[in-house]
Scaffold this active site. Sequence first.
Site, PDB file in Angstrom:
ATOM      1  N   HIS A 217       0.839  -1.205   0.000  1.00 43.99           N
ATOM      2  CA  HIS A 217       0.000   0.000   0.000  1.00 43.99           C
ATOM      3  C   HIS A 217       0.869   1.247   0.000  1.00 43.99           C
ATOM      4  O   HIS A 217       0.424   2.313   0.388  1.00 43.99           O
ATOM      5  CB  HIS A 217      -0.887   0.058   1.244  1.00 43.99           C
ATOM      6  N   HIS A 395     -10.330  11.400  17.465  1.00 43.94           N
ATOM      7  CA  HIS A 395     -11.087  10.616  18.433  1.00 43.94           C
ATOM      8  C   HIS A 395     -12.480  11.183  18.686  1.00 43.94           C
ATOM      9  O   HIS A 395     -13.451  10.433  18.832  1.00 43.94           O
ATOM     10  CB  HIS A 395     -10.316  10.475  19.752  1.00 43.94           C
ATOM     11  N   ILE A 397     -14.401  13.101  16.559  1.00 47.01           N
ATOM     12  CA  ILE A 397     -15.264  12.871  15.393  1.00 47.01           C
ATOM     13  C   ILE A 397     -15.549  11.382  15.202  1.00 47.01           C
ATOM     14  O   ILE A 397     -16.664  10.989  14.869  1.00 47.01           O
ATOM     15  CB  ILE A 397     -14.652  13.510  14.111  1.00 47.01           C
ATOM     16  N   GLY A 480      -7.828  -5.810  21.081  1.00 44.21           N
ATOM     17  CA  GLY A 480      -6.818  -4.747  21.051  1.00 44.21           C
ATOM     18  C   GLY A 480      -5.489  -5.182  21.644  1.00 44.21           C
ATOM     19  O   GLY A 480      -4.471  -4.569  21.394  1.00 44.21           O
ATOM     20  N   ARG A 537      -1.915   4.599  17.743  1.00 44.41           N
ATOM     21  CA  ARG A 537      -1.263   5.627  16.946  1.00 44.41           C
ATOM     22  C   ARG A 537      -0.421   6.585  17.758  1.00 44.41           C
ATOM     23  O   ARG A 537       0.407   7.307  17.209  1.00 44.41           O
ATOM     24  CB  ARG A 537      -2.336   6.438  16.244  1.00 44.41           C
TER      25      ARG A 537
HETATM   26  P1  ADP Z   1      -7.245   5.878  15.963  1.00 42.55           P
HETATM   27  O1  ADP Z   1      -6.170   5.616  16.955  1.00 42.55           O
HETATM   28  O2  ADP Z   1      -7.394   4.773  14.964  1.00 42.55           O
HETATM   29  O3  ADP Z   1      -7.153   7.248  15.368  1.00 42.55           O
HETATM   30  P2  ADP Z   1      -9.212   6.887  17.824  1.00 42.55           P
HETATM   31  O4  ADP Z   1      -8.472   8.168  17.759  1.00 42.55           O
HETATM   32  O5  ADP Z   1     -10.683   6.950  17.672  1.00 42.55           O
HETATM   33  O6  ADP Z   1      -8.624   5.822  16.807  1.00 42.55           O
HETATM   34  O7  ADP Z   1      -8.965   6.215  19.248  1.00 42.55           O
HETATM   35  C1  ADP Z   1      -7.773   6.364  19.943  1.00 42.55           C
HETATM   36  C2  ADP Z   1      -7.915   5.629  21.267  1.00 42.55           C
HETATM   37  O8  ADP Z   1      -8.081   4.249  21.017  1.00 42.55           O
HETATM   38  C3  ADP Z   1      -6.695   5.726  22.139  1.00 42.55           C
HETATM   39  O9  ADP Z   1      -6.744   6.889  22.921  1.00 42.55           O
HETATM   40  C4  ADP Z   1      -6.787   4.463  22.983  1.00 42.55           C
HETATM   41  O10 ADP Z   1      -7.508   4.680  24.179  1.00 42.55           O
HETATM   42  C5  ADP Z   1      -7.588   3.530  22.130  1.00 42.55           C
HETATM   43  N1  ADP Z   1      -6.743   2.446  21.632  1.00 42.55           N
HETATM   44  C6  ADP Z   1      -5.846   2.468  20.628  1.00 42.55           C
HETATM   45  N2  ADP Z   1      -5.303   1.240  20.458  1.00 42.55           N
HETATM   46  C7  ADP Z   1      -5.861   0.439  21.401  1.00 42.55           C
HETATM   47  C8  ADP Z   1      -5.742  -0.936  21.761  1.00 42.55           C
HETATM   48  N3  ADP Z   1      -4.916  -1.736  21.091  1.00 42.55           N
HETATM   49  N4  ADP Z   1      -6.489  -1.413  22.778  1.00 42.55           N
HETATM   50  C9  ADP Z   1      -7.345  -0.599  23.443  1.00 42.55           C
HETATM   51  N5  ADP Z   1      -7.511   0.697  23.140  1.00 42.55           N
HETATM   52  C10 ADP Z   1      -6.791   1.211  22.141  1.00 42.55           C
HETATM   53 MG    MG Z   2      -7.162   8.983  16.541  1.00 39.10          MG
END
Ligand code: ADP
Ligand code: MG
Length: 579
Positions: A217, A395, A397, A480, A537
């Site tokens: 990708h 997070h 949105i 997770g 992330r």
């Molecule tokens: P993304 O990380 O895909 O942008 P979001 O911003 O909606 O998704 O969510 C971020 C949140 O997801 C983090 O603050 C954390 O609490 C949670 N998170 C990320 N990875 C994991 C995981 N492997 N297990 C549990 N919670 C996780």
């Molecule tokens: Mg995020």
Amino acid sequence: MTRIFDDPASFADDALDGFAAANRRYVARVDGGVVRSTEMDEGQVALVIGGGSGHYPAFAGLVGQGLAAGSACGNMFASPAAGQVYRVARAANNGGGVLLSYGNYAGDVLHFGQAELRLNAEGIDTRTVLVTDDIASAPIDQLENRRGIAGDLTVFKVAGAAAEAGLSLDDVERLARKANYRTRSLGVAFDGCTLPGAEEPLFSVQPGHMSLGLGIHGEPGISDHPMPTASELADLLVSNLLEDKPDDAGSRVAAIVNGLGTVKYDELFLLYGRIEALLGKAGLEIVEPECGELVTSLDMAGVSLTLLWLDDELETYWSAPADTPAFRKGNVAARAHRDVQELATAAEAPVEPPTEAAAALSSGAVALLEAARAVVIEHEDELGKMDAVAGDGDHGIGMRRGVDAAADAAGQAAADSAGADRVLITAGEAWAEKAGGTSGALWGSGLIAVAHSLGNRESYGPEDALNAASAFSAAITNLGKAEAGDKTMVDALLPYIETFTARTRNGDPVADTLAAAAGAATDAAAETASLRPKKGRARPLAEKSIGHPDPGAVSFALIAEALAHTFQELTTKKEQTHE
Ligand code: ADP
Ligand code: MG
């Protein structure tokens, strides 16, 4: 670039419809992907593969006799949603259980993982083997972190042949795992690829150069090189793979020279000739090689070399016949066609009419989701800013999109007189599908786990509430894989469950338990400020995150508080109407 399309947004689906129409001999279209259209033996294991579209013949082109029983097909380069995987697997299942196999990418792991939990909860024995063949994506002591590229084919082929031979799910899983362990790949790119409708390629390679170790990708490569000769390229690929041999490698290998989209077959063959000579010089015997386009990356210019280090058992299944739209080998006795309508019906779980208690609970479930929606909307901006500190700022949105879709879907299901279990399954699916992001997939799975835990019972008590909360927690940690201290929502979730358990054991009413558990989650979420992120992330920007709480932990605590509050209100109301 892509020239032929009506609407870029529906390109993947439109292409899949046409693919299925052109290959009715092999496949039938179901919601979420395709399944084999030919009969399978009763009790035969169903290998279900999949991933993003844009990799043809992976994945839909590998569905047929001797290979996969179904493929879940996501959007271009995007994981299929959990609901798609679930429906394809249900349609593909023949009573022998399901093996899910796909390349190791975060989105796929979450969505396929959620489907696996759901299928198992419904009594369909489902296992997973991730493909992790790309040696450029992680060092040899971290095999499990490697991503999957053209090694998809060797793993799928071995597992599919084992399933066709009537082996048990245990054996098919074991063989797939072994094939994956003994499959190693390395690729190069000469030029990028462009998504349908996009103006710019996803990445580009400096003219006259090639990038070593680029994924499928456009993930970053490990090094850039001036364009080599064919012999030099063969030497580079072979020498790197020979340094990355599995234990007990032996001397027989299946070799695959794979074109990634726009390298001519003549060039692939030329390269194959050079590679075969080098492998021969290294004392290796090549068994049934493949040279062609097997796992592509849209119009990317690039090639990869895959070696599957054989043993007797793997050789048997690698060499076994297969007949699919894009992969044919040996003589396969044709089988009759299945009833396509029946397959489409099998994709959906039958719905039982709800018990009185489950129906009564469903309005409560909707009210609780509405409360979650209100609190997420109230804090949407704040959650976004929190995530922007070390994450990608989505997070707020993402949670908003997820909870909006979930609350809407739940309201609709309840209006159609579904019980709480159905209401929550629909809500969880909608949440995971619409939110995008890690947290959306986790919340969606959590809700579905709660739904399965509550089921469709005659009555519910405090123990059921505890079981439901524990099921939520188990789904999140199983999928997770985050542990206490990794700085994720799990750091608020574990204290929540601990308090929930203690209060329930103490005989407290559910409303008090919920309030106490929410308090524990709120405290714990605030305490995540001192932690350093180890998952998700935010990990690469760990330093920046110190001093700020984890957004996922905070949103969990906010929702927990809102649920406690709303539950209290609902209970008081009920008591008043009973007086
Ligand atoms: P993304 O990380 O895909 O942008 P979001 O911003 O909606 O998704 O969510 C971020 C949140 O997801 C983090 O603050 C954390 O609490 C949670 N998170 C990320 N990875 C994991 C995981 N492997 N297990 C549990 N919670 C996780
Ligand atoms: Mg995020």
